[in-house]
Design a protein around this motif. Structure first.
Motif, PDB file in Angstrom:
ATOM      1  N   ALA A  81     -44.292  30.129   3.583  1.00  0.00           N
ATOM      2  CA  ALA A  81     -44.550  30.811   2.313  1.00  0.00           C
ATOM      3  C   ALA A  81     -43.546  31.927   2.056  1.00  0.00           C
ATOM      4  O   ALA A  81     -43.036  32.060   0.935  1.00  0.00           O
ATOM      5  N   ILE A  82     -43.230  32.706   3.080  1.00  0.00           N
ATOM      6  CA  ILE A  82     -42.274  33.806   2.904  1.00  0.00           C
ATOM      7  C   ILE A  82     -40.878  33.263   2.626  1.00  0.00           C
ATOM      8  O   ILE A  82     -40.199  33.699   1.691  1.00  0.00           O
ATOM      9  N   ALA A  83     -40.431  32.316   3.429  1.00  0.00           N
ATOM     10  CA  ALA A  83     -39.079  31.763   3.254  1.00  0.00           C
ATOM     11  C   ALA A  83     -38.923  31.122   1.882  1.00  0.00           C
ATOM     12  O   ALA A  83     -37.916  31.336   1.192  1.00  0.00           O
ATOM     13  N   LEU A  84     -39.934  30.361   1.461  1.00  0.00           N
ATOM     14  CA  LEU A  84     -39.827  29.676   0.176  1.00  0.00           C
ATOM     15  C   LEU A  84     -39.924  30.653  -0.993  1.00  0.00           C
ATOM     16  O   LEU A  84     -39.210  30.509  -1.981  1.00  0.00           O
ATOM     17  N   TYR A  85     -40.777  31.653  -0.888  1.00  0.00           N
ATOM     18  CA  TYR A  85     -40.884  32.655  -1.954  1.00  0.00           C
ATOM     19  C   TYR A  85     -39.530  33.349  -2.168  1.00  0.00           C
ATOM     20  O   TYR A  85     -39.080  33.521  -3.302  1.00  0.00           O
ATOM     21  N   GLU A  86     -38.903  33.756  -1.079  1.00  0.00           N
ATOM     22  CA  GLU A  86     -37.585  34.405  -1.195  1.00  0.00           C
ATOM     23  C   GLU A  86     -36.585  33.473  -1.875  1.00  0.00           C
ATOM     24  O   GLU A  86     -35.791  33.902  -2.711  1.00  0.00           O
ATOM     25  N   GLY A  87     -36.649  32.187  -1.536  1.00  0.00           N
ATOM     26  CA  GLY A  87     -35.751  31.223  -2.166  1.00  0.00           C
ATOM     27  C   GLY A  87     -36.019  31.072  -3.651  1.00  0.00           C
ATOM     28  O   GLY A  87     -35.083  30.987  -4.454  1.00  0.00           O
ATOM     29  N   LEU A 136     -31.809  36.165   1.179  1.00  0.00           N
ATOM     30  CA  LEU A 136     -31.189  35.244   2.139  1.00  0.00           C
ATOM     31  C   LEU A 136     -31.466  35.644   3.586  1.00  0.00           C
ATOM     32  O   LEU A 136     -31.811  34.783   4.399  1.00  0.00           O
ATOM     33  N   PRO A 137     -31.354  36.941   3.951  1.00  0.00           N
ATOM     34  CA  PRO A 137     -31.687  37.299   5.332  1.00  0.00           C
ATOM     35  C   PRO A 137     -33.139  36.952   5.702  1.00  0.00           C
ATOM     36  O   PRO A 137     -33.394  36.462   6.806  1.00  0.00           O
ATOM     37  N   ASN A 138     -34.088  37.174   4.793  1.00  0.00           N
ATOM     38  CA  ASN A 138     -35.475  36.825   5.088  1.00  0.00           C
ATOM     39  C   ASN A 138     -35.656  35.321   5.206  1.00  0.00           C
ATOM     40  O   ASN A 138     -36.413  34.842   6.056  1.00  0.00           O
ATOM     41  N   MET A 139     -34.978  34.572   4.348  1.00  0.00           N
ATOM     42  CA  MET A 139     -35.063  33.118   4.441  1.00  0.00           C
ATOM     43  C   MET A 139     -34.604  32.656   5.821  1.00  0.00           C
ATOM     44  O   MET A 139     -35.257  31.835   6.466  1.00  0.00           O
ATOM     45  N   LYS A 140     -33.497  33.194   6.283  1.00  0.00           N
ATOM     46  CA  LYS A 140     -32.971  32.818   7.597  1.00  0.00           C
ATOM     47  C   LYS A 140     -33.902  33.279   8.713  1.00  0.00           C
ATOM     48  O   LYS A 140     -34.146  32.537   9.675  1.00  0.00           O
ATOM     49  N   ASN A 141     -34.445  34.489   8.592  1.00  0.00           N
ATOM     50  CA  ASN A 141     -35.306  35.033   9.644  1.00  0.00           C
ATOM     51  C   ASN A 141     -36.614  34.274   9.801  1.00  0.00           C
ATOM     52  O   ASN A 141     -37.133  34.158  10.911  1.00  0.00           O
ATOM     53  N   GLY A 151     -42.529  31.966  -7.630  1.00  0.00           N
ATOM     54  CA  GLY A 151     -43.568  32.157  -6.632  1.00  0.00           C
ATOM     55  C   GLY A 151     -44.656  31.106  -6.723  1.00  0.00           C
ATOM     56  O   GLY A 151     -45.479  30.974  -5.823  1.00  0.00           O
ATOM     57  N   GLU A 152     -44.675  30.345  -7.821  1.00  0.00           N
ATOM     58  CA  GLU A 152     -45.689  29.298  -7.977  1.00  0.00           C
ATOM     59  C   GLU A 152     -45.545  28.202  -6.921  1.00  0.00           C
ATOM     60  O   GLU A 152     -46.543  27.722  -6.390  1.00  0.00           O
ATOM     61  N   ALA A 153     -44.328  27.814  -6.629  1.00  0.00           N
ATOM     62  CA  ALA A 153     -44.116  26.750  -5.640  1.00  0.00           C
ATOM     63  C   ALA A 153     -44.584  27.197  -4.261  1.00  0.00           C
ATOM     64  O   ALA A 153     -45.299  26.459  -3.572  1.00  0.00           O
ATOM     65  N   SER A 154     -44.204  28.399  -3.849  1.00  0.00           N
ATOM     66  CA  SER A 154     -44.606  28.871  -2.521  1.00  0.00           C
ATOM     67  C   SER A 154     -46.119  29.049  -2.432  1.00  0.00           C
ATOM     68  O   SER A 154     -46.726  28.747  -1.401  1.00  0.00           O
ATOM     69  N   LEU A 190     -33.471  31.755  -6.764  1.00  0.00           N
ATOM     70  CA  LEU A 190     -33.171  30.773  -7.809  1.00  0.00           C
ATOM     71  C   LEU A 190     -33.343  31.392  -9.193  1.00  0.00           C
ATOM     72  O   LEU A 190     -32.523  31.178 -10.088  1.00  0.00           O
ATOM     73  N   ALA A 191     -34.404  32.159  -9.378  1.00  0.00           N
ATOM     74  CA  ALA A 191     -34.668  32.766 -10.683  1.00  0.00           C
ATOM     75  C   ALA A 191     -33.651  33.857 -11.020  1.00  0.00           C
ATOM     76  O   ALA A 191     -33.175  33.940 -12.150  1.00  0.00           O
ATOM     77  N   ILE A 192     -33.306  34.691 -10.039  1.00  0.00           N
ATOM     78  CA  ILE A 192     -32.399  35.818 -10.294  1.00  0.00           C
ATOM     79  C   ILE A 192     -30.957  35.369 -10.475  1.00  0.00           C
ATOM     80  O   ILE A 192     -30.279  35.783 -11.410  1.00  0.00           O
ATOM     81  N   HIS A 193     -30.484  34.563  -9.551  1.00  0.00           N
ATOM     82  CA  HIS A 193     -29.045  34.320  -9.454  1.00  0.00           C
ATOM     83  C   HIS A 193     -28.558  32.988  -9.995  1.00  0.00           C
ATOM     84  O   HIS A 193     -27.384  32.864 -10.317  1.00  0.00           O
TER      85      HIS A 193
END
Length: 140
Positions: free
Chosen positions: A43-49, A111-116, A19-22, A53-56
């Protein structure tokens, strides 16, 4: 507004830093006077990304290009890859482990939020090699 390039490294399995980058990008875009709706979408799209990255993926890298009319973000990792992208894009589907879910993450909306929230979204993944996600948010 000049073209601006930023590079971020997202550590794996460190949810205190994801979340630091976003947050940094959001603050920079606000200082540049970018419209608040575009800042929110970025901010939302990048936070989800970052969380993905951290989880998966055990972490990864983010490249950001800021132009007067758009913000482009490319997230890359050398994680396990996504075997079925169509399935991974379904809202609510997740492979997050229980310990991650107990922290409030891994609901299957990344991923759905990133796309949305992106105006353009592309994902490429190869099992055993990693994943690349490109997102563009238009500034209007």
């Amino acid at each position: 507004m000049p073209n601006i390039h930023m590079h971020y490294v997202v550590p794996g399995d460190d949810f205190t830093r994801a979340g630091e980058a976003s947050a940094d990008l959001k603050a920079r875009l606000k200082k540049l006077g970018m419209p608040s709706d575009a800042v929110r979408k970025v901010a939302i799209a990048l936070y989800e990304g970052e969380i993905n990255l951290a989880i998966h993926a055990g972490g990864g890298e983010i490249e950001v290009q800021v132009f007067p009319d758009k913000v482009e973000m490319t997230l890359t990792d050398t994680g396990p890859g996504i075997p079925d992208i169509d399935l991974a894009m379904r809202a609510g589907w997740s492979t997050a482990p229980d310990e991650v879910r107990s922290l409030g993450f891994g609901a299957g909306m990344g991923l759905p939020n990133m796309k949305n929230y992106a105006d353009d979204f592309e994902i490429e993944s190869e099992v055993g090699v990693g994943t690349r996600v490109f997102m563009r948010v238009n500034v209007a």
